[in-house]
Scaffold this active site. Structure first.
Site, PDB file in Angstrom:
ATOM      1  N   GLU A  78       6.719  -3.248 -10.230  1.00 52.85           N
ATOM      2  CA  GLU A  78       6.749  -2.139 -11.175  1.00 52.85           C
ATOM      3  C   GLU A  78       7.473  -2.502 -12.470  1.00 52.85           C
ATOM      4  O   GLU A  78       8.351  -1.780 -12.944  1.00 52.85           O
ATOM      5  CB  GLU A  78       7.399  -0.899 -10.527  1.00 52.85           C
ATOM      6  CG  GLU A  78       7.021   0.369 -11.266  1.00 52.85           C
ATOM      7  CD  GLU A  78       7.309   1.629 -10.433  1.00 52.85           C
ATOM      8  OE1 GLU A  78       7.074   1.599  -9.211  1.00 52.85           O
ATOM      9  OE2 GLU A  78       7.729   2.615 -11.015  1.00 52.85           O
TER      10      GLU A  78
ATOM     11  N   GLU B 281      -3.184  12.600  -3.340  1.00 52.39           N
ATOM     12  CA  GLU B 281      -2.950  11.236  -3.847  1.00 52.39           C
ATOM     13  C   GLU B 281      -4.276  10.554  -4.184  1.00 52.39           C
ATOM     14  O   GLU B 281      -4.357   9.760  -5.120  1.00 52.39           O
ATOM     15  CB  GLU B 281      -2.157  10.394  -2.842  1.00 52.39           C
ATOM     16  CG  GLU B 281      -0.714  10.837  -2.623  1.00 52.39           C
ATOM     17  CD  GLU B 281       0.251  10.394  -3.742  1.00 52.39           C
ATOM     18  OE1 GLU B 281      -0.183   9.717  -4.699  1.00 52.39           O
ATOM     19  OE2 GLU B 281       1.438  10.760  -3.655  1.00 52.39           O
TER      20      GLU B 281
ATOM     21  N   ASN C 222       2.725   6.530 -10.564  1.00 48.90           N
ATOM     22  CA  ASN C 222       3.658   7.654 -10.569  1.00 48.90           C
ATOM     23  C   ASN C 222       3.113   8.859 -11.328  1.00 48.90           C
ATOM     24  O   ASN C 222       3.860   9.805 -11.594  1.00 48.90           O
ATOM     25  CB  ASN C 222       4.999   7.228 -11.175  1.00 48.90           C
ATOM     26  CG  ASN C 222       5.735   6.251 -10.280  1.00 48.90           C
ATOM     27  OD1 ASN C 222       5.693   6.380  -9.060  1.00 48.90           O
ATOM     28  ND2 ASN C 222       6.386   5.271 -10.877  1.00 48.90           N
TER      29      ASN C 222
ATOM     30  N   LYS D  25      -5.230   1.263  -5.467  1.00 57.13           N
ATOM     31  CA  LYS D  25      -3.785   1.045  -5.439  1.00 57.13           C
ATOM     32  C   LYS D  25      -3.448  -0.442  -5.320  1.00 57.13           C
ATOM     33  O   LYS D  25      -2.567  -0.947  -6.008  1.00 57.13           O
ATOM     34  CB  LYS D  25      -3.128   1.819  -4.288  1.00 57.13           C
ATOM     35  CG  LYS D  25      -1.643   1.506  -4.183  1.00 57.13           C
ATOM     36  CD  LYS D  25      -0.814   2.553  -3.517  1.00 57.13           C
ATOM     37  CE  LYS D  25       0.667   2.169  -3.660  1.00 57.13           C
ATOM     38  NZ  LYS D  25       1.560   3.092  -2.968  1.00 57.13           N
TER      39      LYS D  25
ATOM     40  N   ARG E  25       2.273  -0.786 -12.849  1.00 56.17           N
ATOM     41  CA  ARG E  25       2.383  -0.072 -11.583  1.00 56.17           C
ATOM     42  C   ARG E  25       2.887   1.357 -11.764  1.00 56.17           C
ATOM     43  O   ARG E  25       2.639   2.232 -10.928  1.00 56.17           O
ATOM     44  CB  ARG E  25       3.303  -0.838 -10.620  1.00 56.17           C
ATOM     45  CG  ARG E  25       3.384  -0.160  -9.261  1.00 56.17           C
ATOM     46  CD  ARG E  25       4.111  -0.986  -8.217  1.00 56.17           C
ATOM     47  NE  ARG E  25       4.177  -0.219  -6.978  1.00 56.17           N
ATOM     48  CZ  ARG E  25       4.384  -0.727  -5.777  1.00 56.17           C
ATOM     49  NH1 ARG E  25       4.549  -2.019  -5.657  1.00 56.17           N
ATOM     50  NH2 ARG E  25       4.419   0.032  -4.709  1.00 56.17           N
TER      51      ARG E  25
ATOM     52  N   ARG F 154      18.634  -9.446   6.242  1.00 58.04           N
ATOM     53  CA  ARG F 154      18.060  -9.798   4.932  1.00 58.04           C
ATOM     54  C   ARG F 154      16.536  -9.861   4.941  1.00 58.04           C
ATOM     55  O   ARG F 154      15.936 -10.547   4.115  1.00 58.04           O
ATOM     56  CB  ARG F 154      18.628 -11.119   4.409  1.00 58.04           C
ATOM     57  CG  ARG F 154      20.131 -11.061   4.182  1.00 58.04           C
ATOM     58  CD  ARG F 154      20.624 -12.150   3.248  1.00 58.04           C
ATOM     59  NE  ARG F 154      22.080 -12.165   3.234  1.00 58.04           N
ATOM     60  CZ  ARG F 154      22.831 -12.933   4.011  1.00 58.04           C
ATOM     61  NH1 ARG F 154      22.269 -13.776   4.853  1.00 58.04           N
ATOM     62  NH2 ARG F 154      24.138 -12.866   3.948  1.00 58.04           N
TER      63      ARG F 154
ATOM     64  N   LYS G   7       6.642  -0.375  -1.228  1.00 57.42           N
ATOM     65  CA  LYS G   7       7.801   0.450  -1.554  1.00 57.42           C
ATOM     66  C   LYS G   7       8.404   1.001  -0.275  1.00 57.42           C
ATOM     67  O   LYS G   7       7.707   1.563   0.567  1.00 57.42           O
ATOM     68  CB  LYS G   7       7.409   1.609  -2.471  1.00 57.42           C
ATOM     69  CG  LYS G   7       7.277   1.209  -3.923  1.00 57.42           C
ATOM     70  CD  LYS G   7       7.262   2.430  -4.829  1.00 57.42           C
ATOM     71  CE  LYS G   7       7.084   2.026  -6.289  1.00 57.42           C
ATOM     72  NZ  LYS G   7       7.040   3.199  -7.181  1.00 57.42           N
TER      73      LYS G   7
ATOM     74  N   HIS H 129       4.250  12.329 -10.552  1.00 58.35           N
ATOM     75  CA  HIS H 129       5.397  12.200  -9.652  1.00 58.35           C
ATOM     76  C   HIS H 129       6.738  12.564 -10.269  1.00 58.35           C
ATOM     77  O   HIS H 129       7.686  12.851  -9.541  1.00 58.35           O
ATOM     78  CB  HIS H 129       5.454  10.779  -9.079  1.00 58.35           C
ATOM     79  CG  HIS H 129       4.496  10.565  -7.939  1.00 58.35           C
ATOM     80  ND1 HIS H 129       3.139  10.755  -8.067  1.00 58.35           N
ATOM     81  CD2 HIS H 129       4.699  10.214  -6.629  1.00 58.35           C
ATOM     82  CE1 HIS H 129       2.541  10.497  -6.906  1.00 58.35           C
ATOM     83  NE2 HIS H 129       3.463  10.175  -6.022  1.00 58.35           N
TER      84      HIS H 129
ATOM     85  N   HIS I 274       5.389  16.351   0.034  1.00 57.15           N
ATOM     86  CA  HIS I 274       5.199  15.460  -1.104  1.00 57.15           C
ATOM     87  C   HIS I 274       3.807  15.594  -1.726  1.00 57.15           C
ATOM     88  O   HIS I 274       3.675  15.729  -2.943  1.00 57.15           O
ATOM     89  CB  HIS I 274       5.455  14.018  -0.660  1.00 57.15           C
ATOM     90  CG  HIS I 274       5.216  13.004  -1.746  1.00 57.15           C
ATOM     91  ND1 HIS I 274       6.019  12.921  -2.865  1.00 57.15           N
ATOM     92  CD2 HIS I 274       4.255  12.055  -1.907  1.00 57.15           C
ATOM     93  CE1 HIS I 274       5.558  11.959  -3.660  1.00 57.15           C
ATOM     94  NE2 HIS I 274       4.498  11.414  -3.097  1.00 57.15           N
TER      95      HIS I 274
ATOM     96  N   HIS J 115       8.628  14.953  -7.816  1.00 58.70           N
ATOM     97  CA  HIS J 115       9.925  14.670  -7.197  1.00 58.70           C
ATOM     98  C   HIS J 115      10.938  15.764  -7.528  1.00 58.70           C
ATOM     99  O   HIS J 115      11.745  16.148  -6.678  1.00 58.70           O
ATOM    100  CB  HIS J 115      10.442  13.305  -7.648  1.00 58.70           C
ATOM    101  CG  HIS J 115       9.732  12.157  -6.990  1.00 58.70           C
ATOM    102  ND1 HIS J 115       9.690  10.900  -7.531  1.00 58.70           N
ATOM    103  CD2 HIS J 115       9.032  12.092  -5.830  1.00 58.70           C
ATOM    104  CE1 HIS J 115       8.980  10.103  -6.730  1.00 58.70           C
ATOM    105  NE2 HIS J 115       8.572  10.807  -5.700  1.00 58.70           N
TER     106      HIS J 115
END
Lengths: 343, 343
Positions: free
Chosen positions: B204, B152, B212, B194, B208, B88, B110, B215, B231, B219
């Protein structure tokens, strides 16, 4: 909890009793899907987690969806871990249908699955947005499962409230007869105790560990019995064994273990491991318990009913010499004391 | 980050360069283990996640252990998801060795893995305790990977700082020549941008989402190319395509897409998808993007360089008519405008 898609997760036992009703109610509110897993601890696996995730993806559930866990602890833990990891987390509603899930598993945000090395070793903290507990559904719960839930209620009395423990003993017959008012009071008080502890320490940095009373031994018993022994019944044994080991190690007031055994006995719960359990296998299984530190198992031990022992550094768990645990396990198996500390 | 066991996770490319040194330093501090996964996106799988988890359990790492992700984005995402779900959650230290990981992947918490239905569809938010970025290691980074990281950084300029975008264009040659001072400044400013966005919206819930930018298309491009397209290179294409679609939909100032294409071009980054990419397959892949709502993809669109467009409800993502995206994809493939909006 408003959502663009409700995914109800249930199992083969609970589904036929309640899922159609819940699913129909949610379908009236918008897109909903129903996902059944086999009943039993074996469903808390990586395989089921992956299948369930893929089924939700195939059903088109986005990040604006919501999982509804309808069932006992297994469904709650599995669906909760899916919710925790689906697109980095989607909302979760817990609808516990067993007493164990109502008083324990559905509250506090622990989710997880089992892996070959042990139970709940993979998981996440993911608080439910809502917990809906309806004690009326307990009318159809098998007696063994009712007892399993009562074992966790006994634990709540042990860790936080000696009066509550005494009340459970006094009302044992009403509880077993499923007197609705008495059951509702029990669910209420147990959730109150657990929520207070979790509220003070949600990520188990310290005090939350007291909710693991009895659980170091219980988890080991479940593992060595191949999870044949239900969790709640293992906890009943664990509470007595750990208290007795705590007594012989000098952390726990004399008589605590016998007192626990009496309360559990009134509820029809055995304080002994299943016949044929090998104590050495139990000790070995504890060595990899995730509450351990540097490979040594830790125990949340009562000081006396209603009050937990603290470590010298202020912590809420303690190590125990293996000899004390072995002796307590022997006592539980044979009813005999192994040494002078176990009078 | 003090821990009873440090588990260093790296890959077959980075491991031979740096892992022995890091592992030796940690071994001097206490028990440590080293775990290598194959290099490449394919390692972000449930299988590797399970194997890595089981290896840590076998190594006896408890809840008081710490994962060290030494590598690029793939290692960070995979090791991060292992850390997020191991018992956990255990602490995580990110040691990014690619520019992409330094300016983006290692910051913000993330973590995730890929599943057949798409990239990063399973994961968790798990903030690293510490990010250690040493721009000196970029000296050995392949040029294509350096460019992927610069894409990026261009995104950071686009979403938050037009001057930064202009600076990247002006210093393109120094960046490609790996001038240490110029690279260090870039890493610093990108992390600053960032971290500020993530700090305001860690989970998010809103703002946030601007990270993206580019993106949604990126993706989808990665998926239809079977993740052959790296990427960062996909992001470069996505930034231009989404900006052009935003222009034709009236959300984005005219000229933004061409400006982005110029900056990216100065860095040697193509604004066109790989030859043979089927635009209809890209559009279909976007329909299951996890940023979607009710099955419809959403886009974080620039209003102009340095400033993002807002939805009418105050949100940070917008839907786009498929026609605008199709036309922008066509433009990227052929260099030709499909209609009057694309002048």
């Amino acid at each position: 909890v408003g959502a663009a898609h409700y995914a109800v997760v249930s199992d083969a036992h609970v589904g036929p009793l309640h899922a159609a009703r819940v699913h129909a109610a949610l379908t009236a509110a918008g897109p909903a899907s129903l996902h059944l897993v086999p009943a039993g601890e074996a469903s808390k696996s990586r395989t089921r987690w992956a299948e369930l995730t893929d089924a939700l993806l195939a059903a088109g559930m986005g990040r604006d969806g919501c999982l509804v866990a309808l069932g006992g602890g297994v469904v709650g833990d599995l669906a909760g871990f899916v919710a925790a990891t689906y697109m980095r987390g989607v909302p979760l509603v817990q609808v516990p249908t067993s007493l164990l899930a109502m008083v324990d598993a559905s509250v506090g945000g622990k989710t997880g699955i089992d892996v070959p090395a042990g139970k709940n070793l993979v998981g996440a903290f993911h608080q439910p947005r809502l917990v809906l507990a309806d004690p009326d559904v307990l009318a159809t719960l098998p007696l063994a499962e009712l007892r399993a839930g009562l074992a966790e209620a006994v634990k709540h009395g042990l860790i936080a409230d000696a009066d509550y423990l005494a009340g459970i003993e006094a009302e044992a017959d009403d509880l077993l007869a499923r007197n609705p008012a008495v059951l509702e009071r029990l669910v209420h008080r147990s959730v109150e105790i657990k929520a207070a502890v979790v509220g003070r320490d949600p990520l188990e940095a310290g005090e939350r560990a007291i909710l693991n009373a009895g659980h170091t031994v219980a988890h080991a018993l479940e593992r060595v019995t191949g999870y044949e022994l239900p969790h709640g019944l293992a906890v009943a044994v664990g509470l007595v064994v750990e208290a007795r080991a705590g007594e012989s190690a000098g952390h726990t007031a004399d008589g605590t273990a016998d007192r626990l055994a009496r309360v559990l006995g009134a509820l029809g719960l055995a304080a002994a491991p299943p016949a044929g359990t090998d104590p050495e296998a139990v000790l070995a299984a504890m060595a990899t318990d995730k509450k351990g530190r540097g490979g040594r198992p830790r125990y949340a031990l009562p000081e006396a009913p209603g009050r937990m022992a603290r470590a010298a550094d202020g912590g809420w768990t303690l190590p125990l010499d293996e000899a004390h645990v072995r002796s307590a396990l022997d006592h539980a198996r044979t009813g005999l004391s192994a040494g002078p500390a176990d009078v």
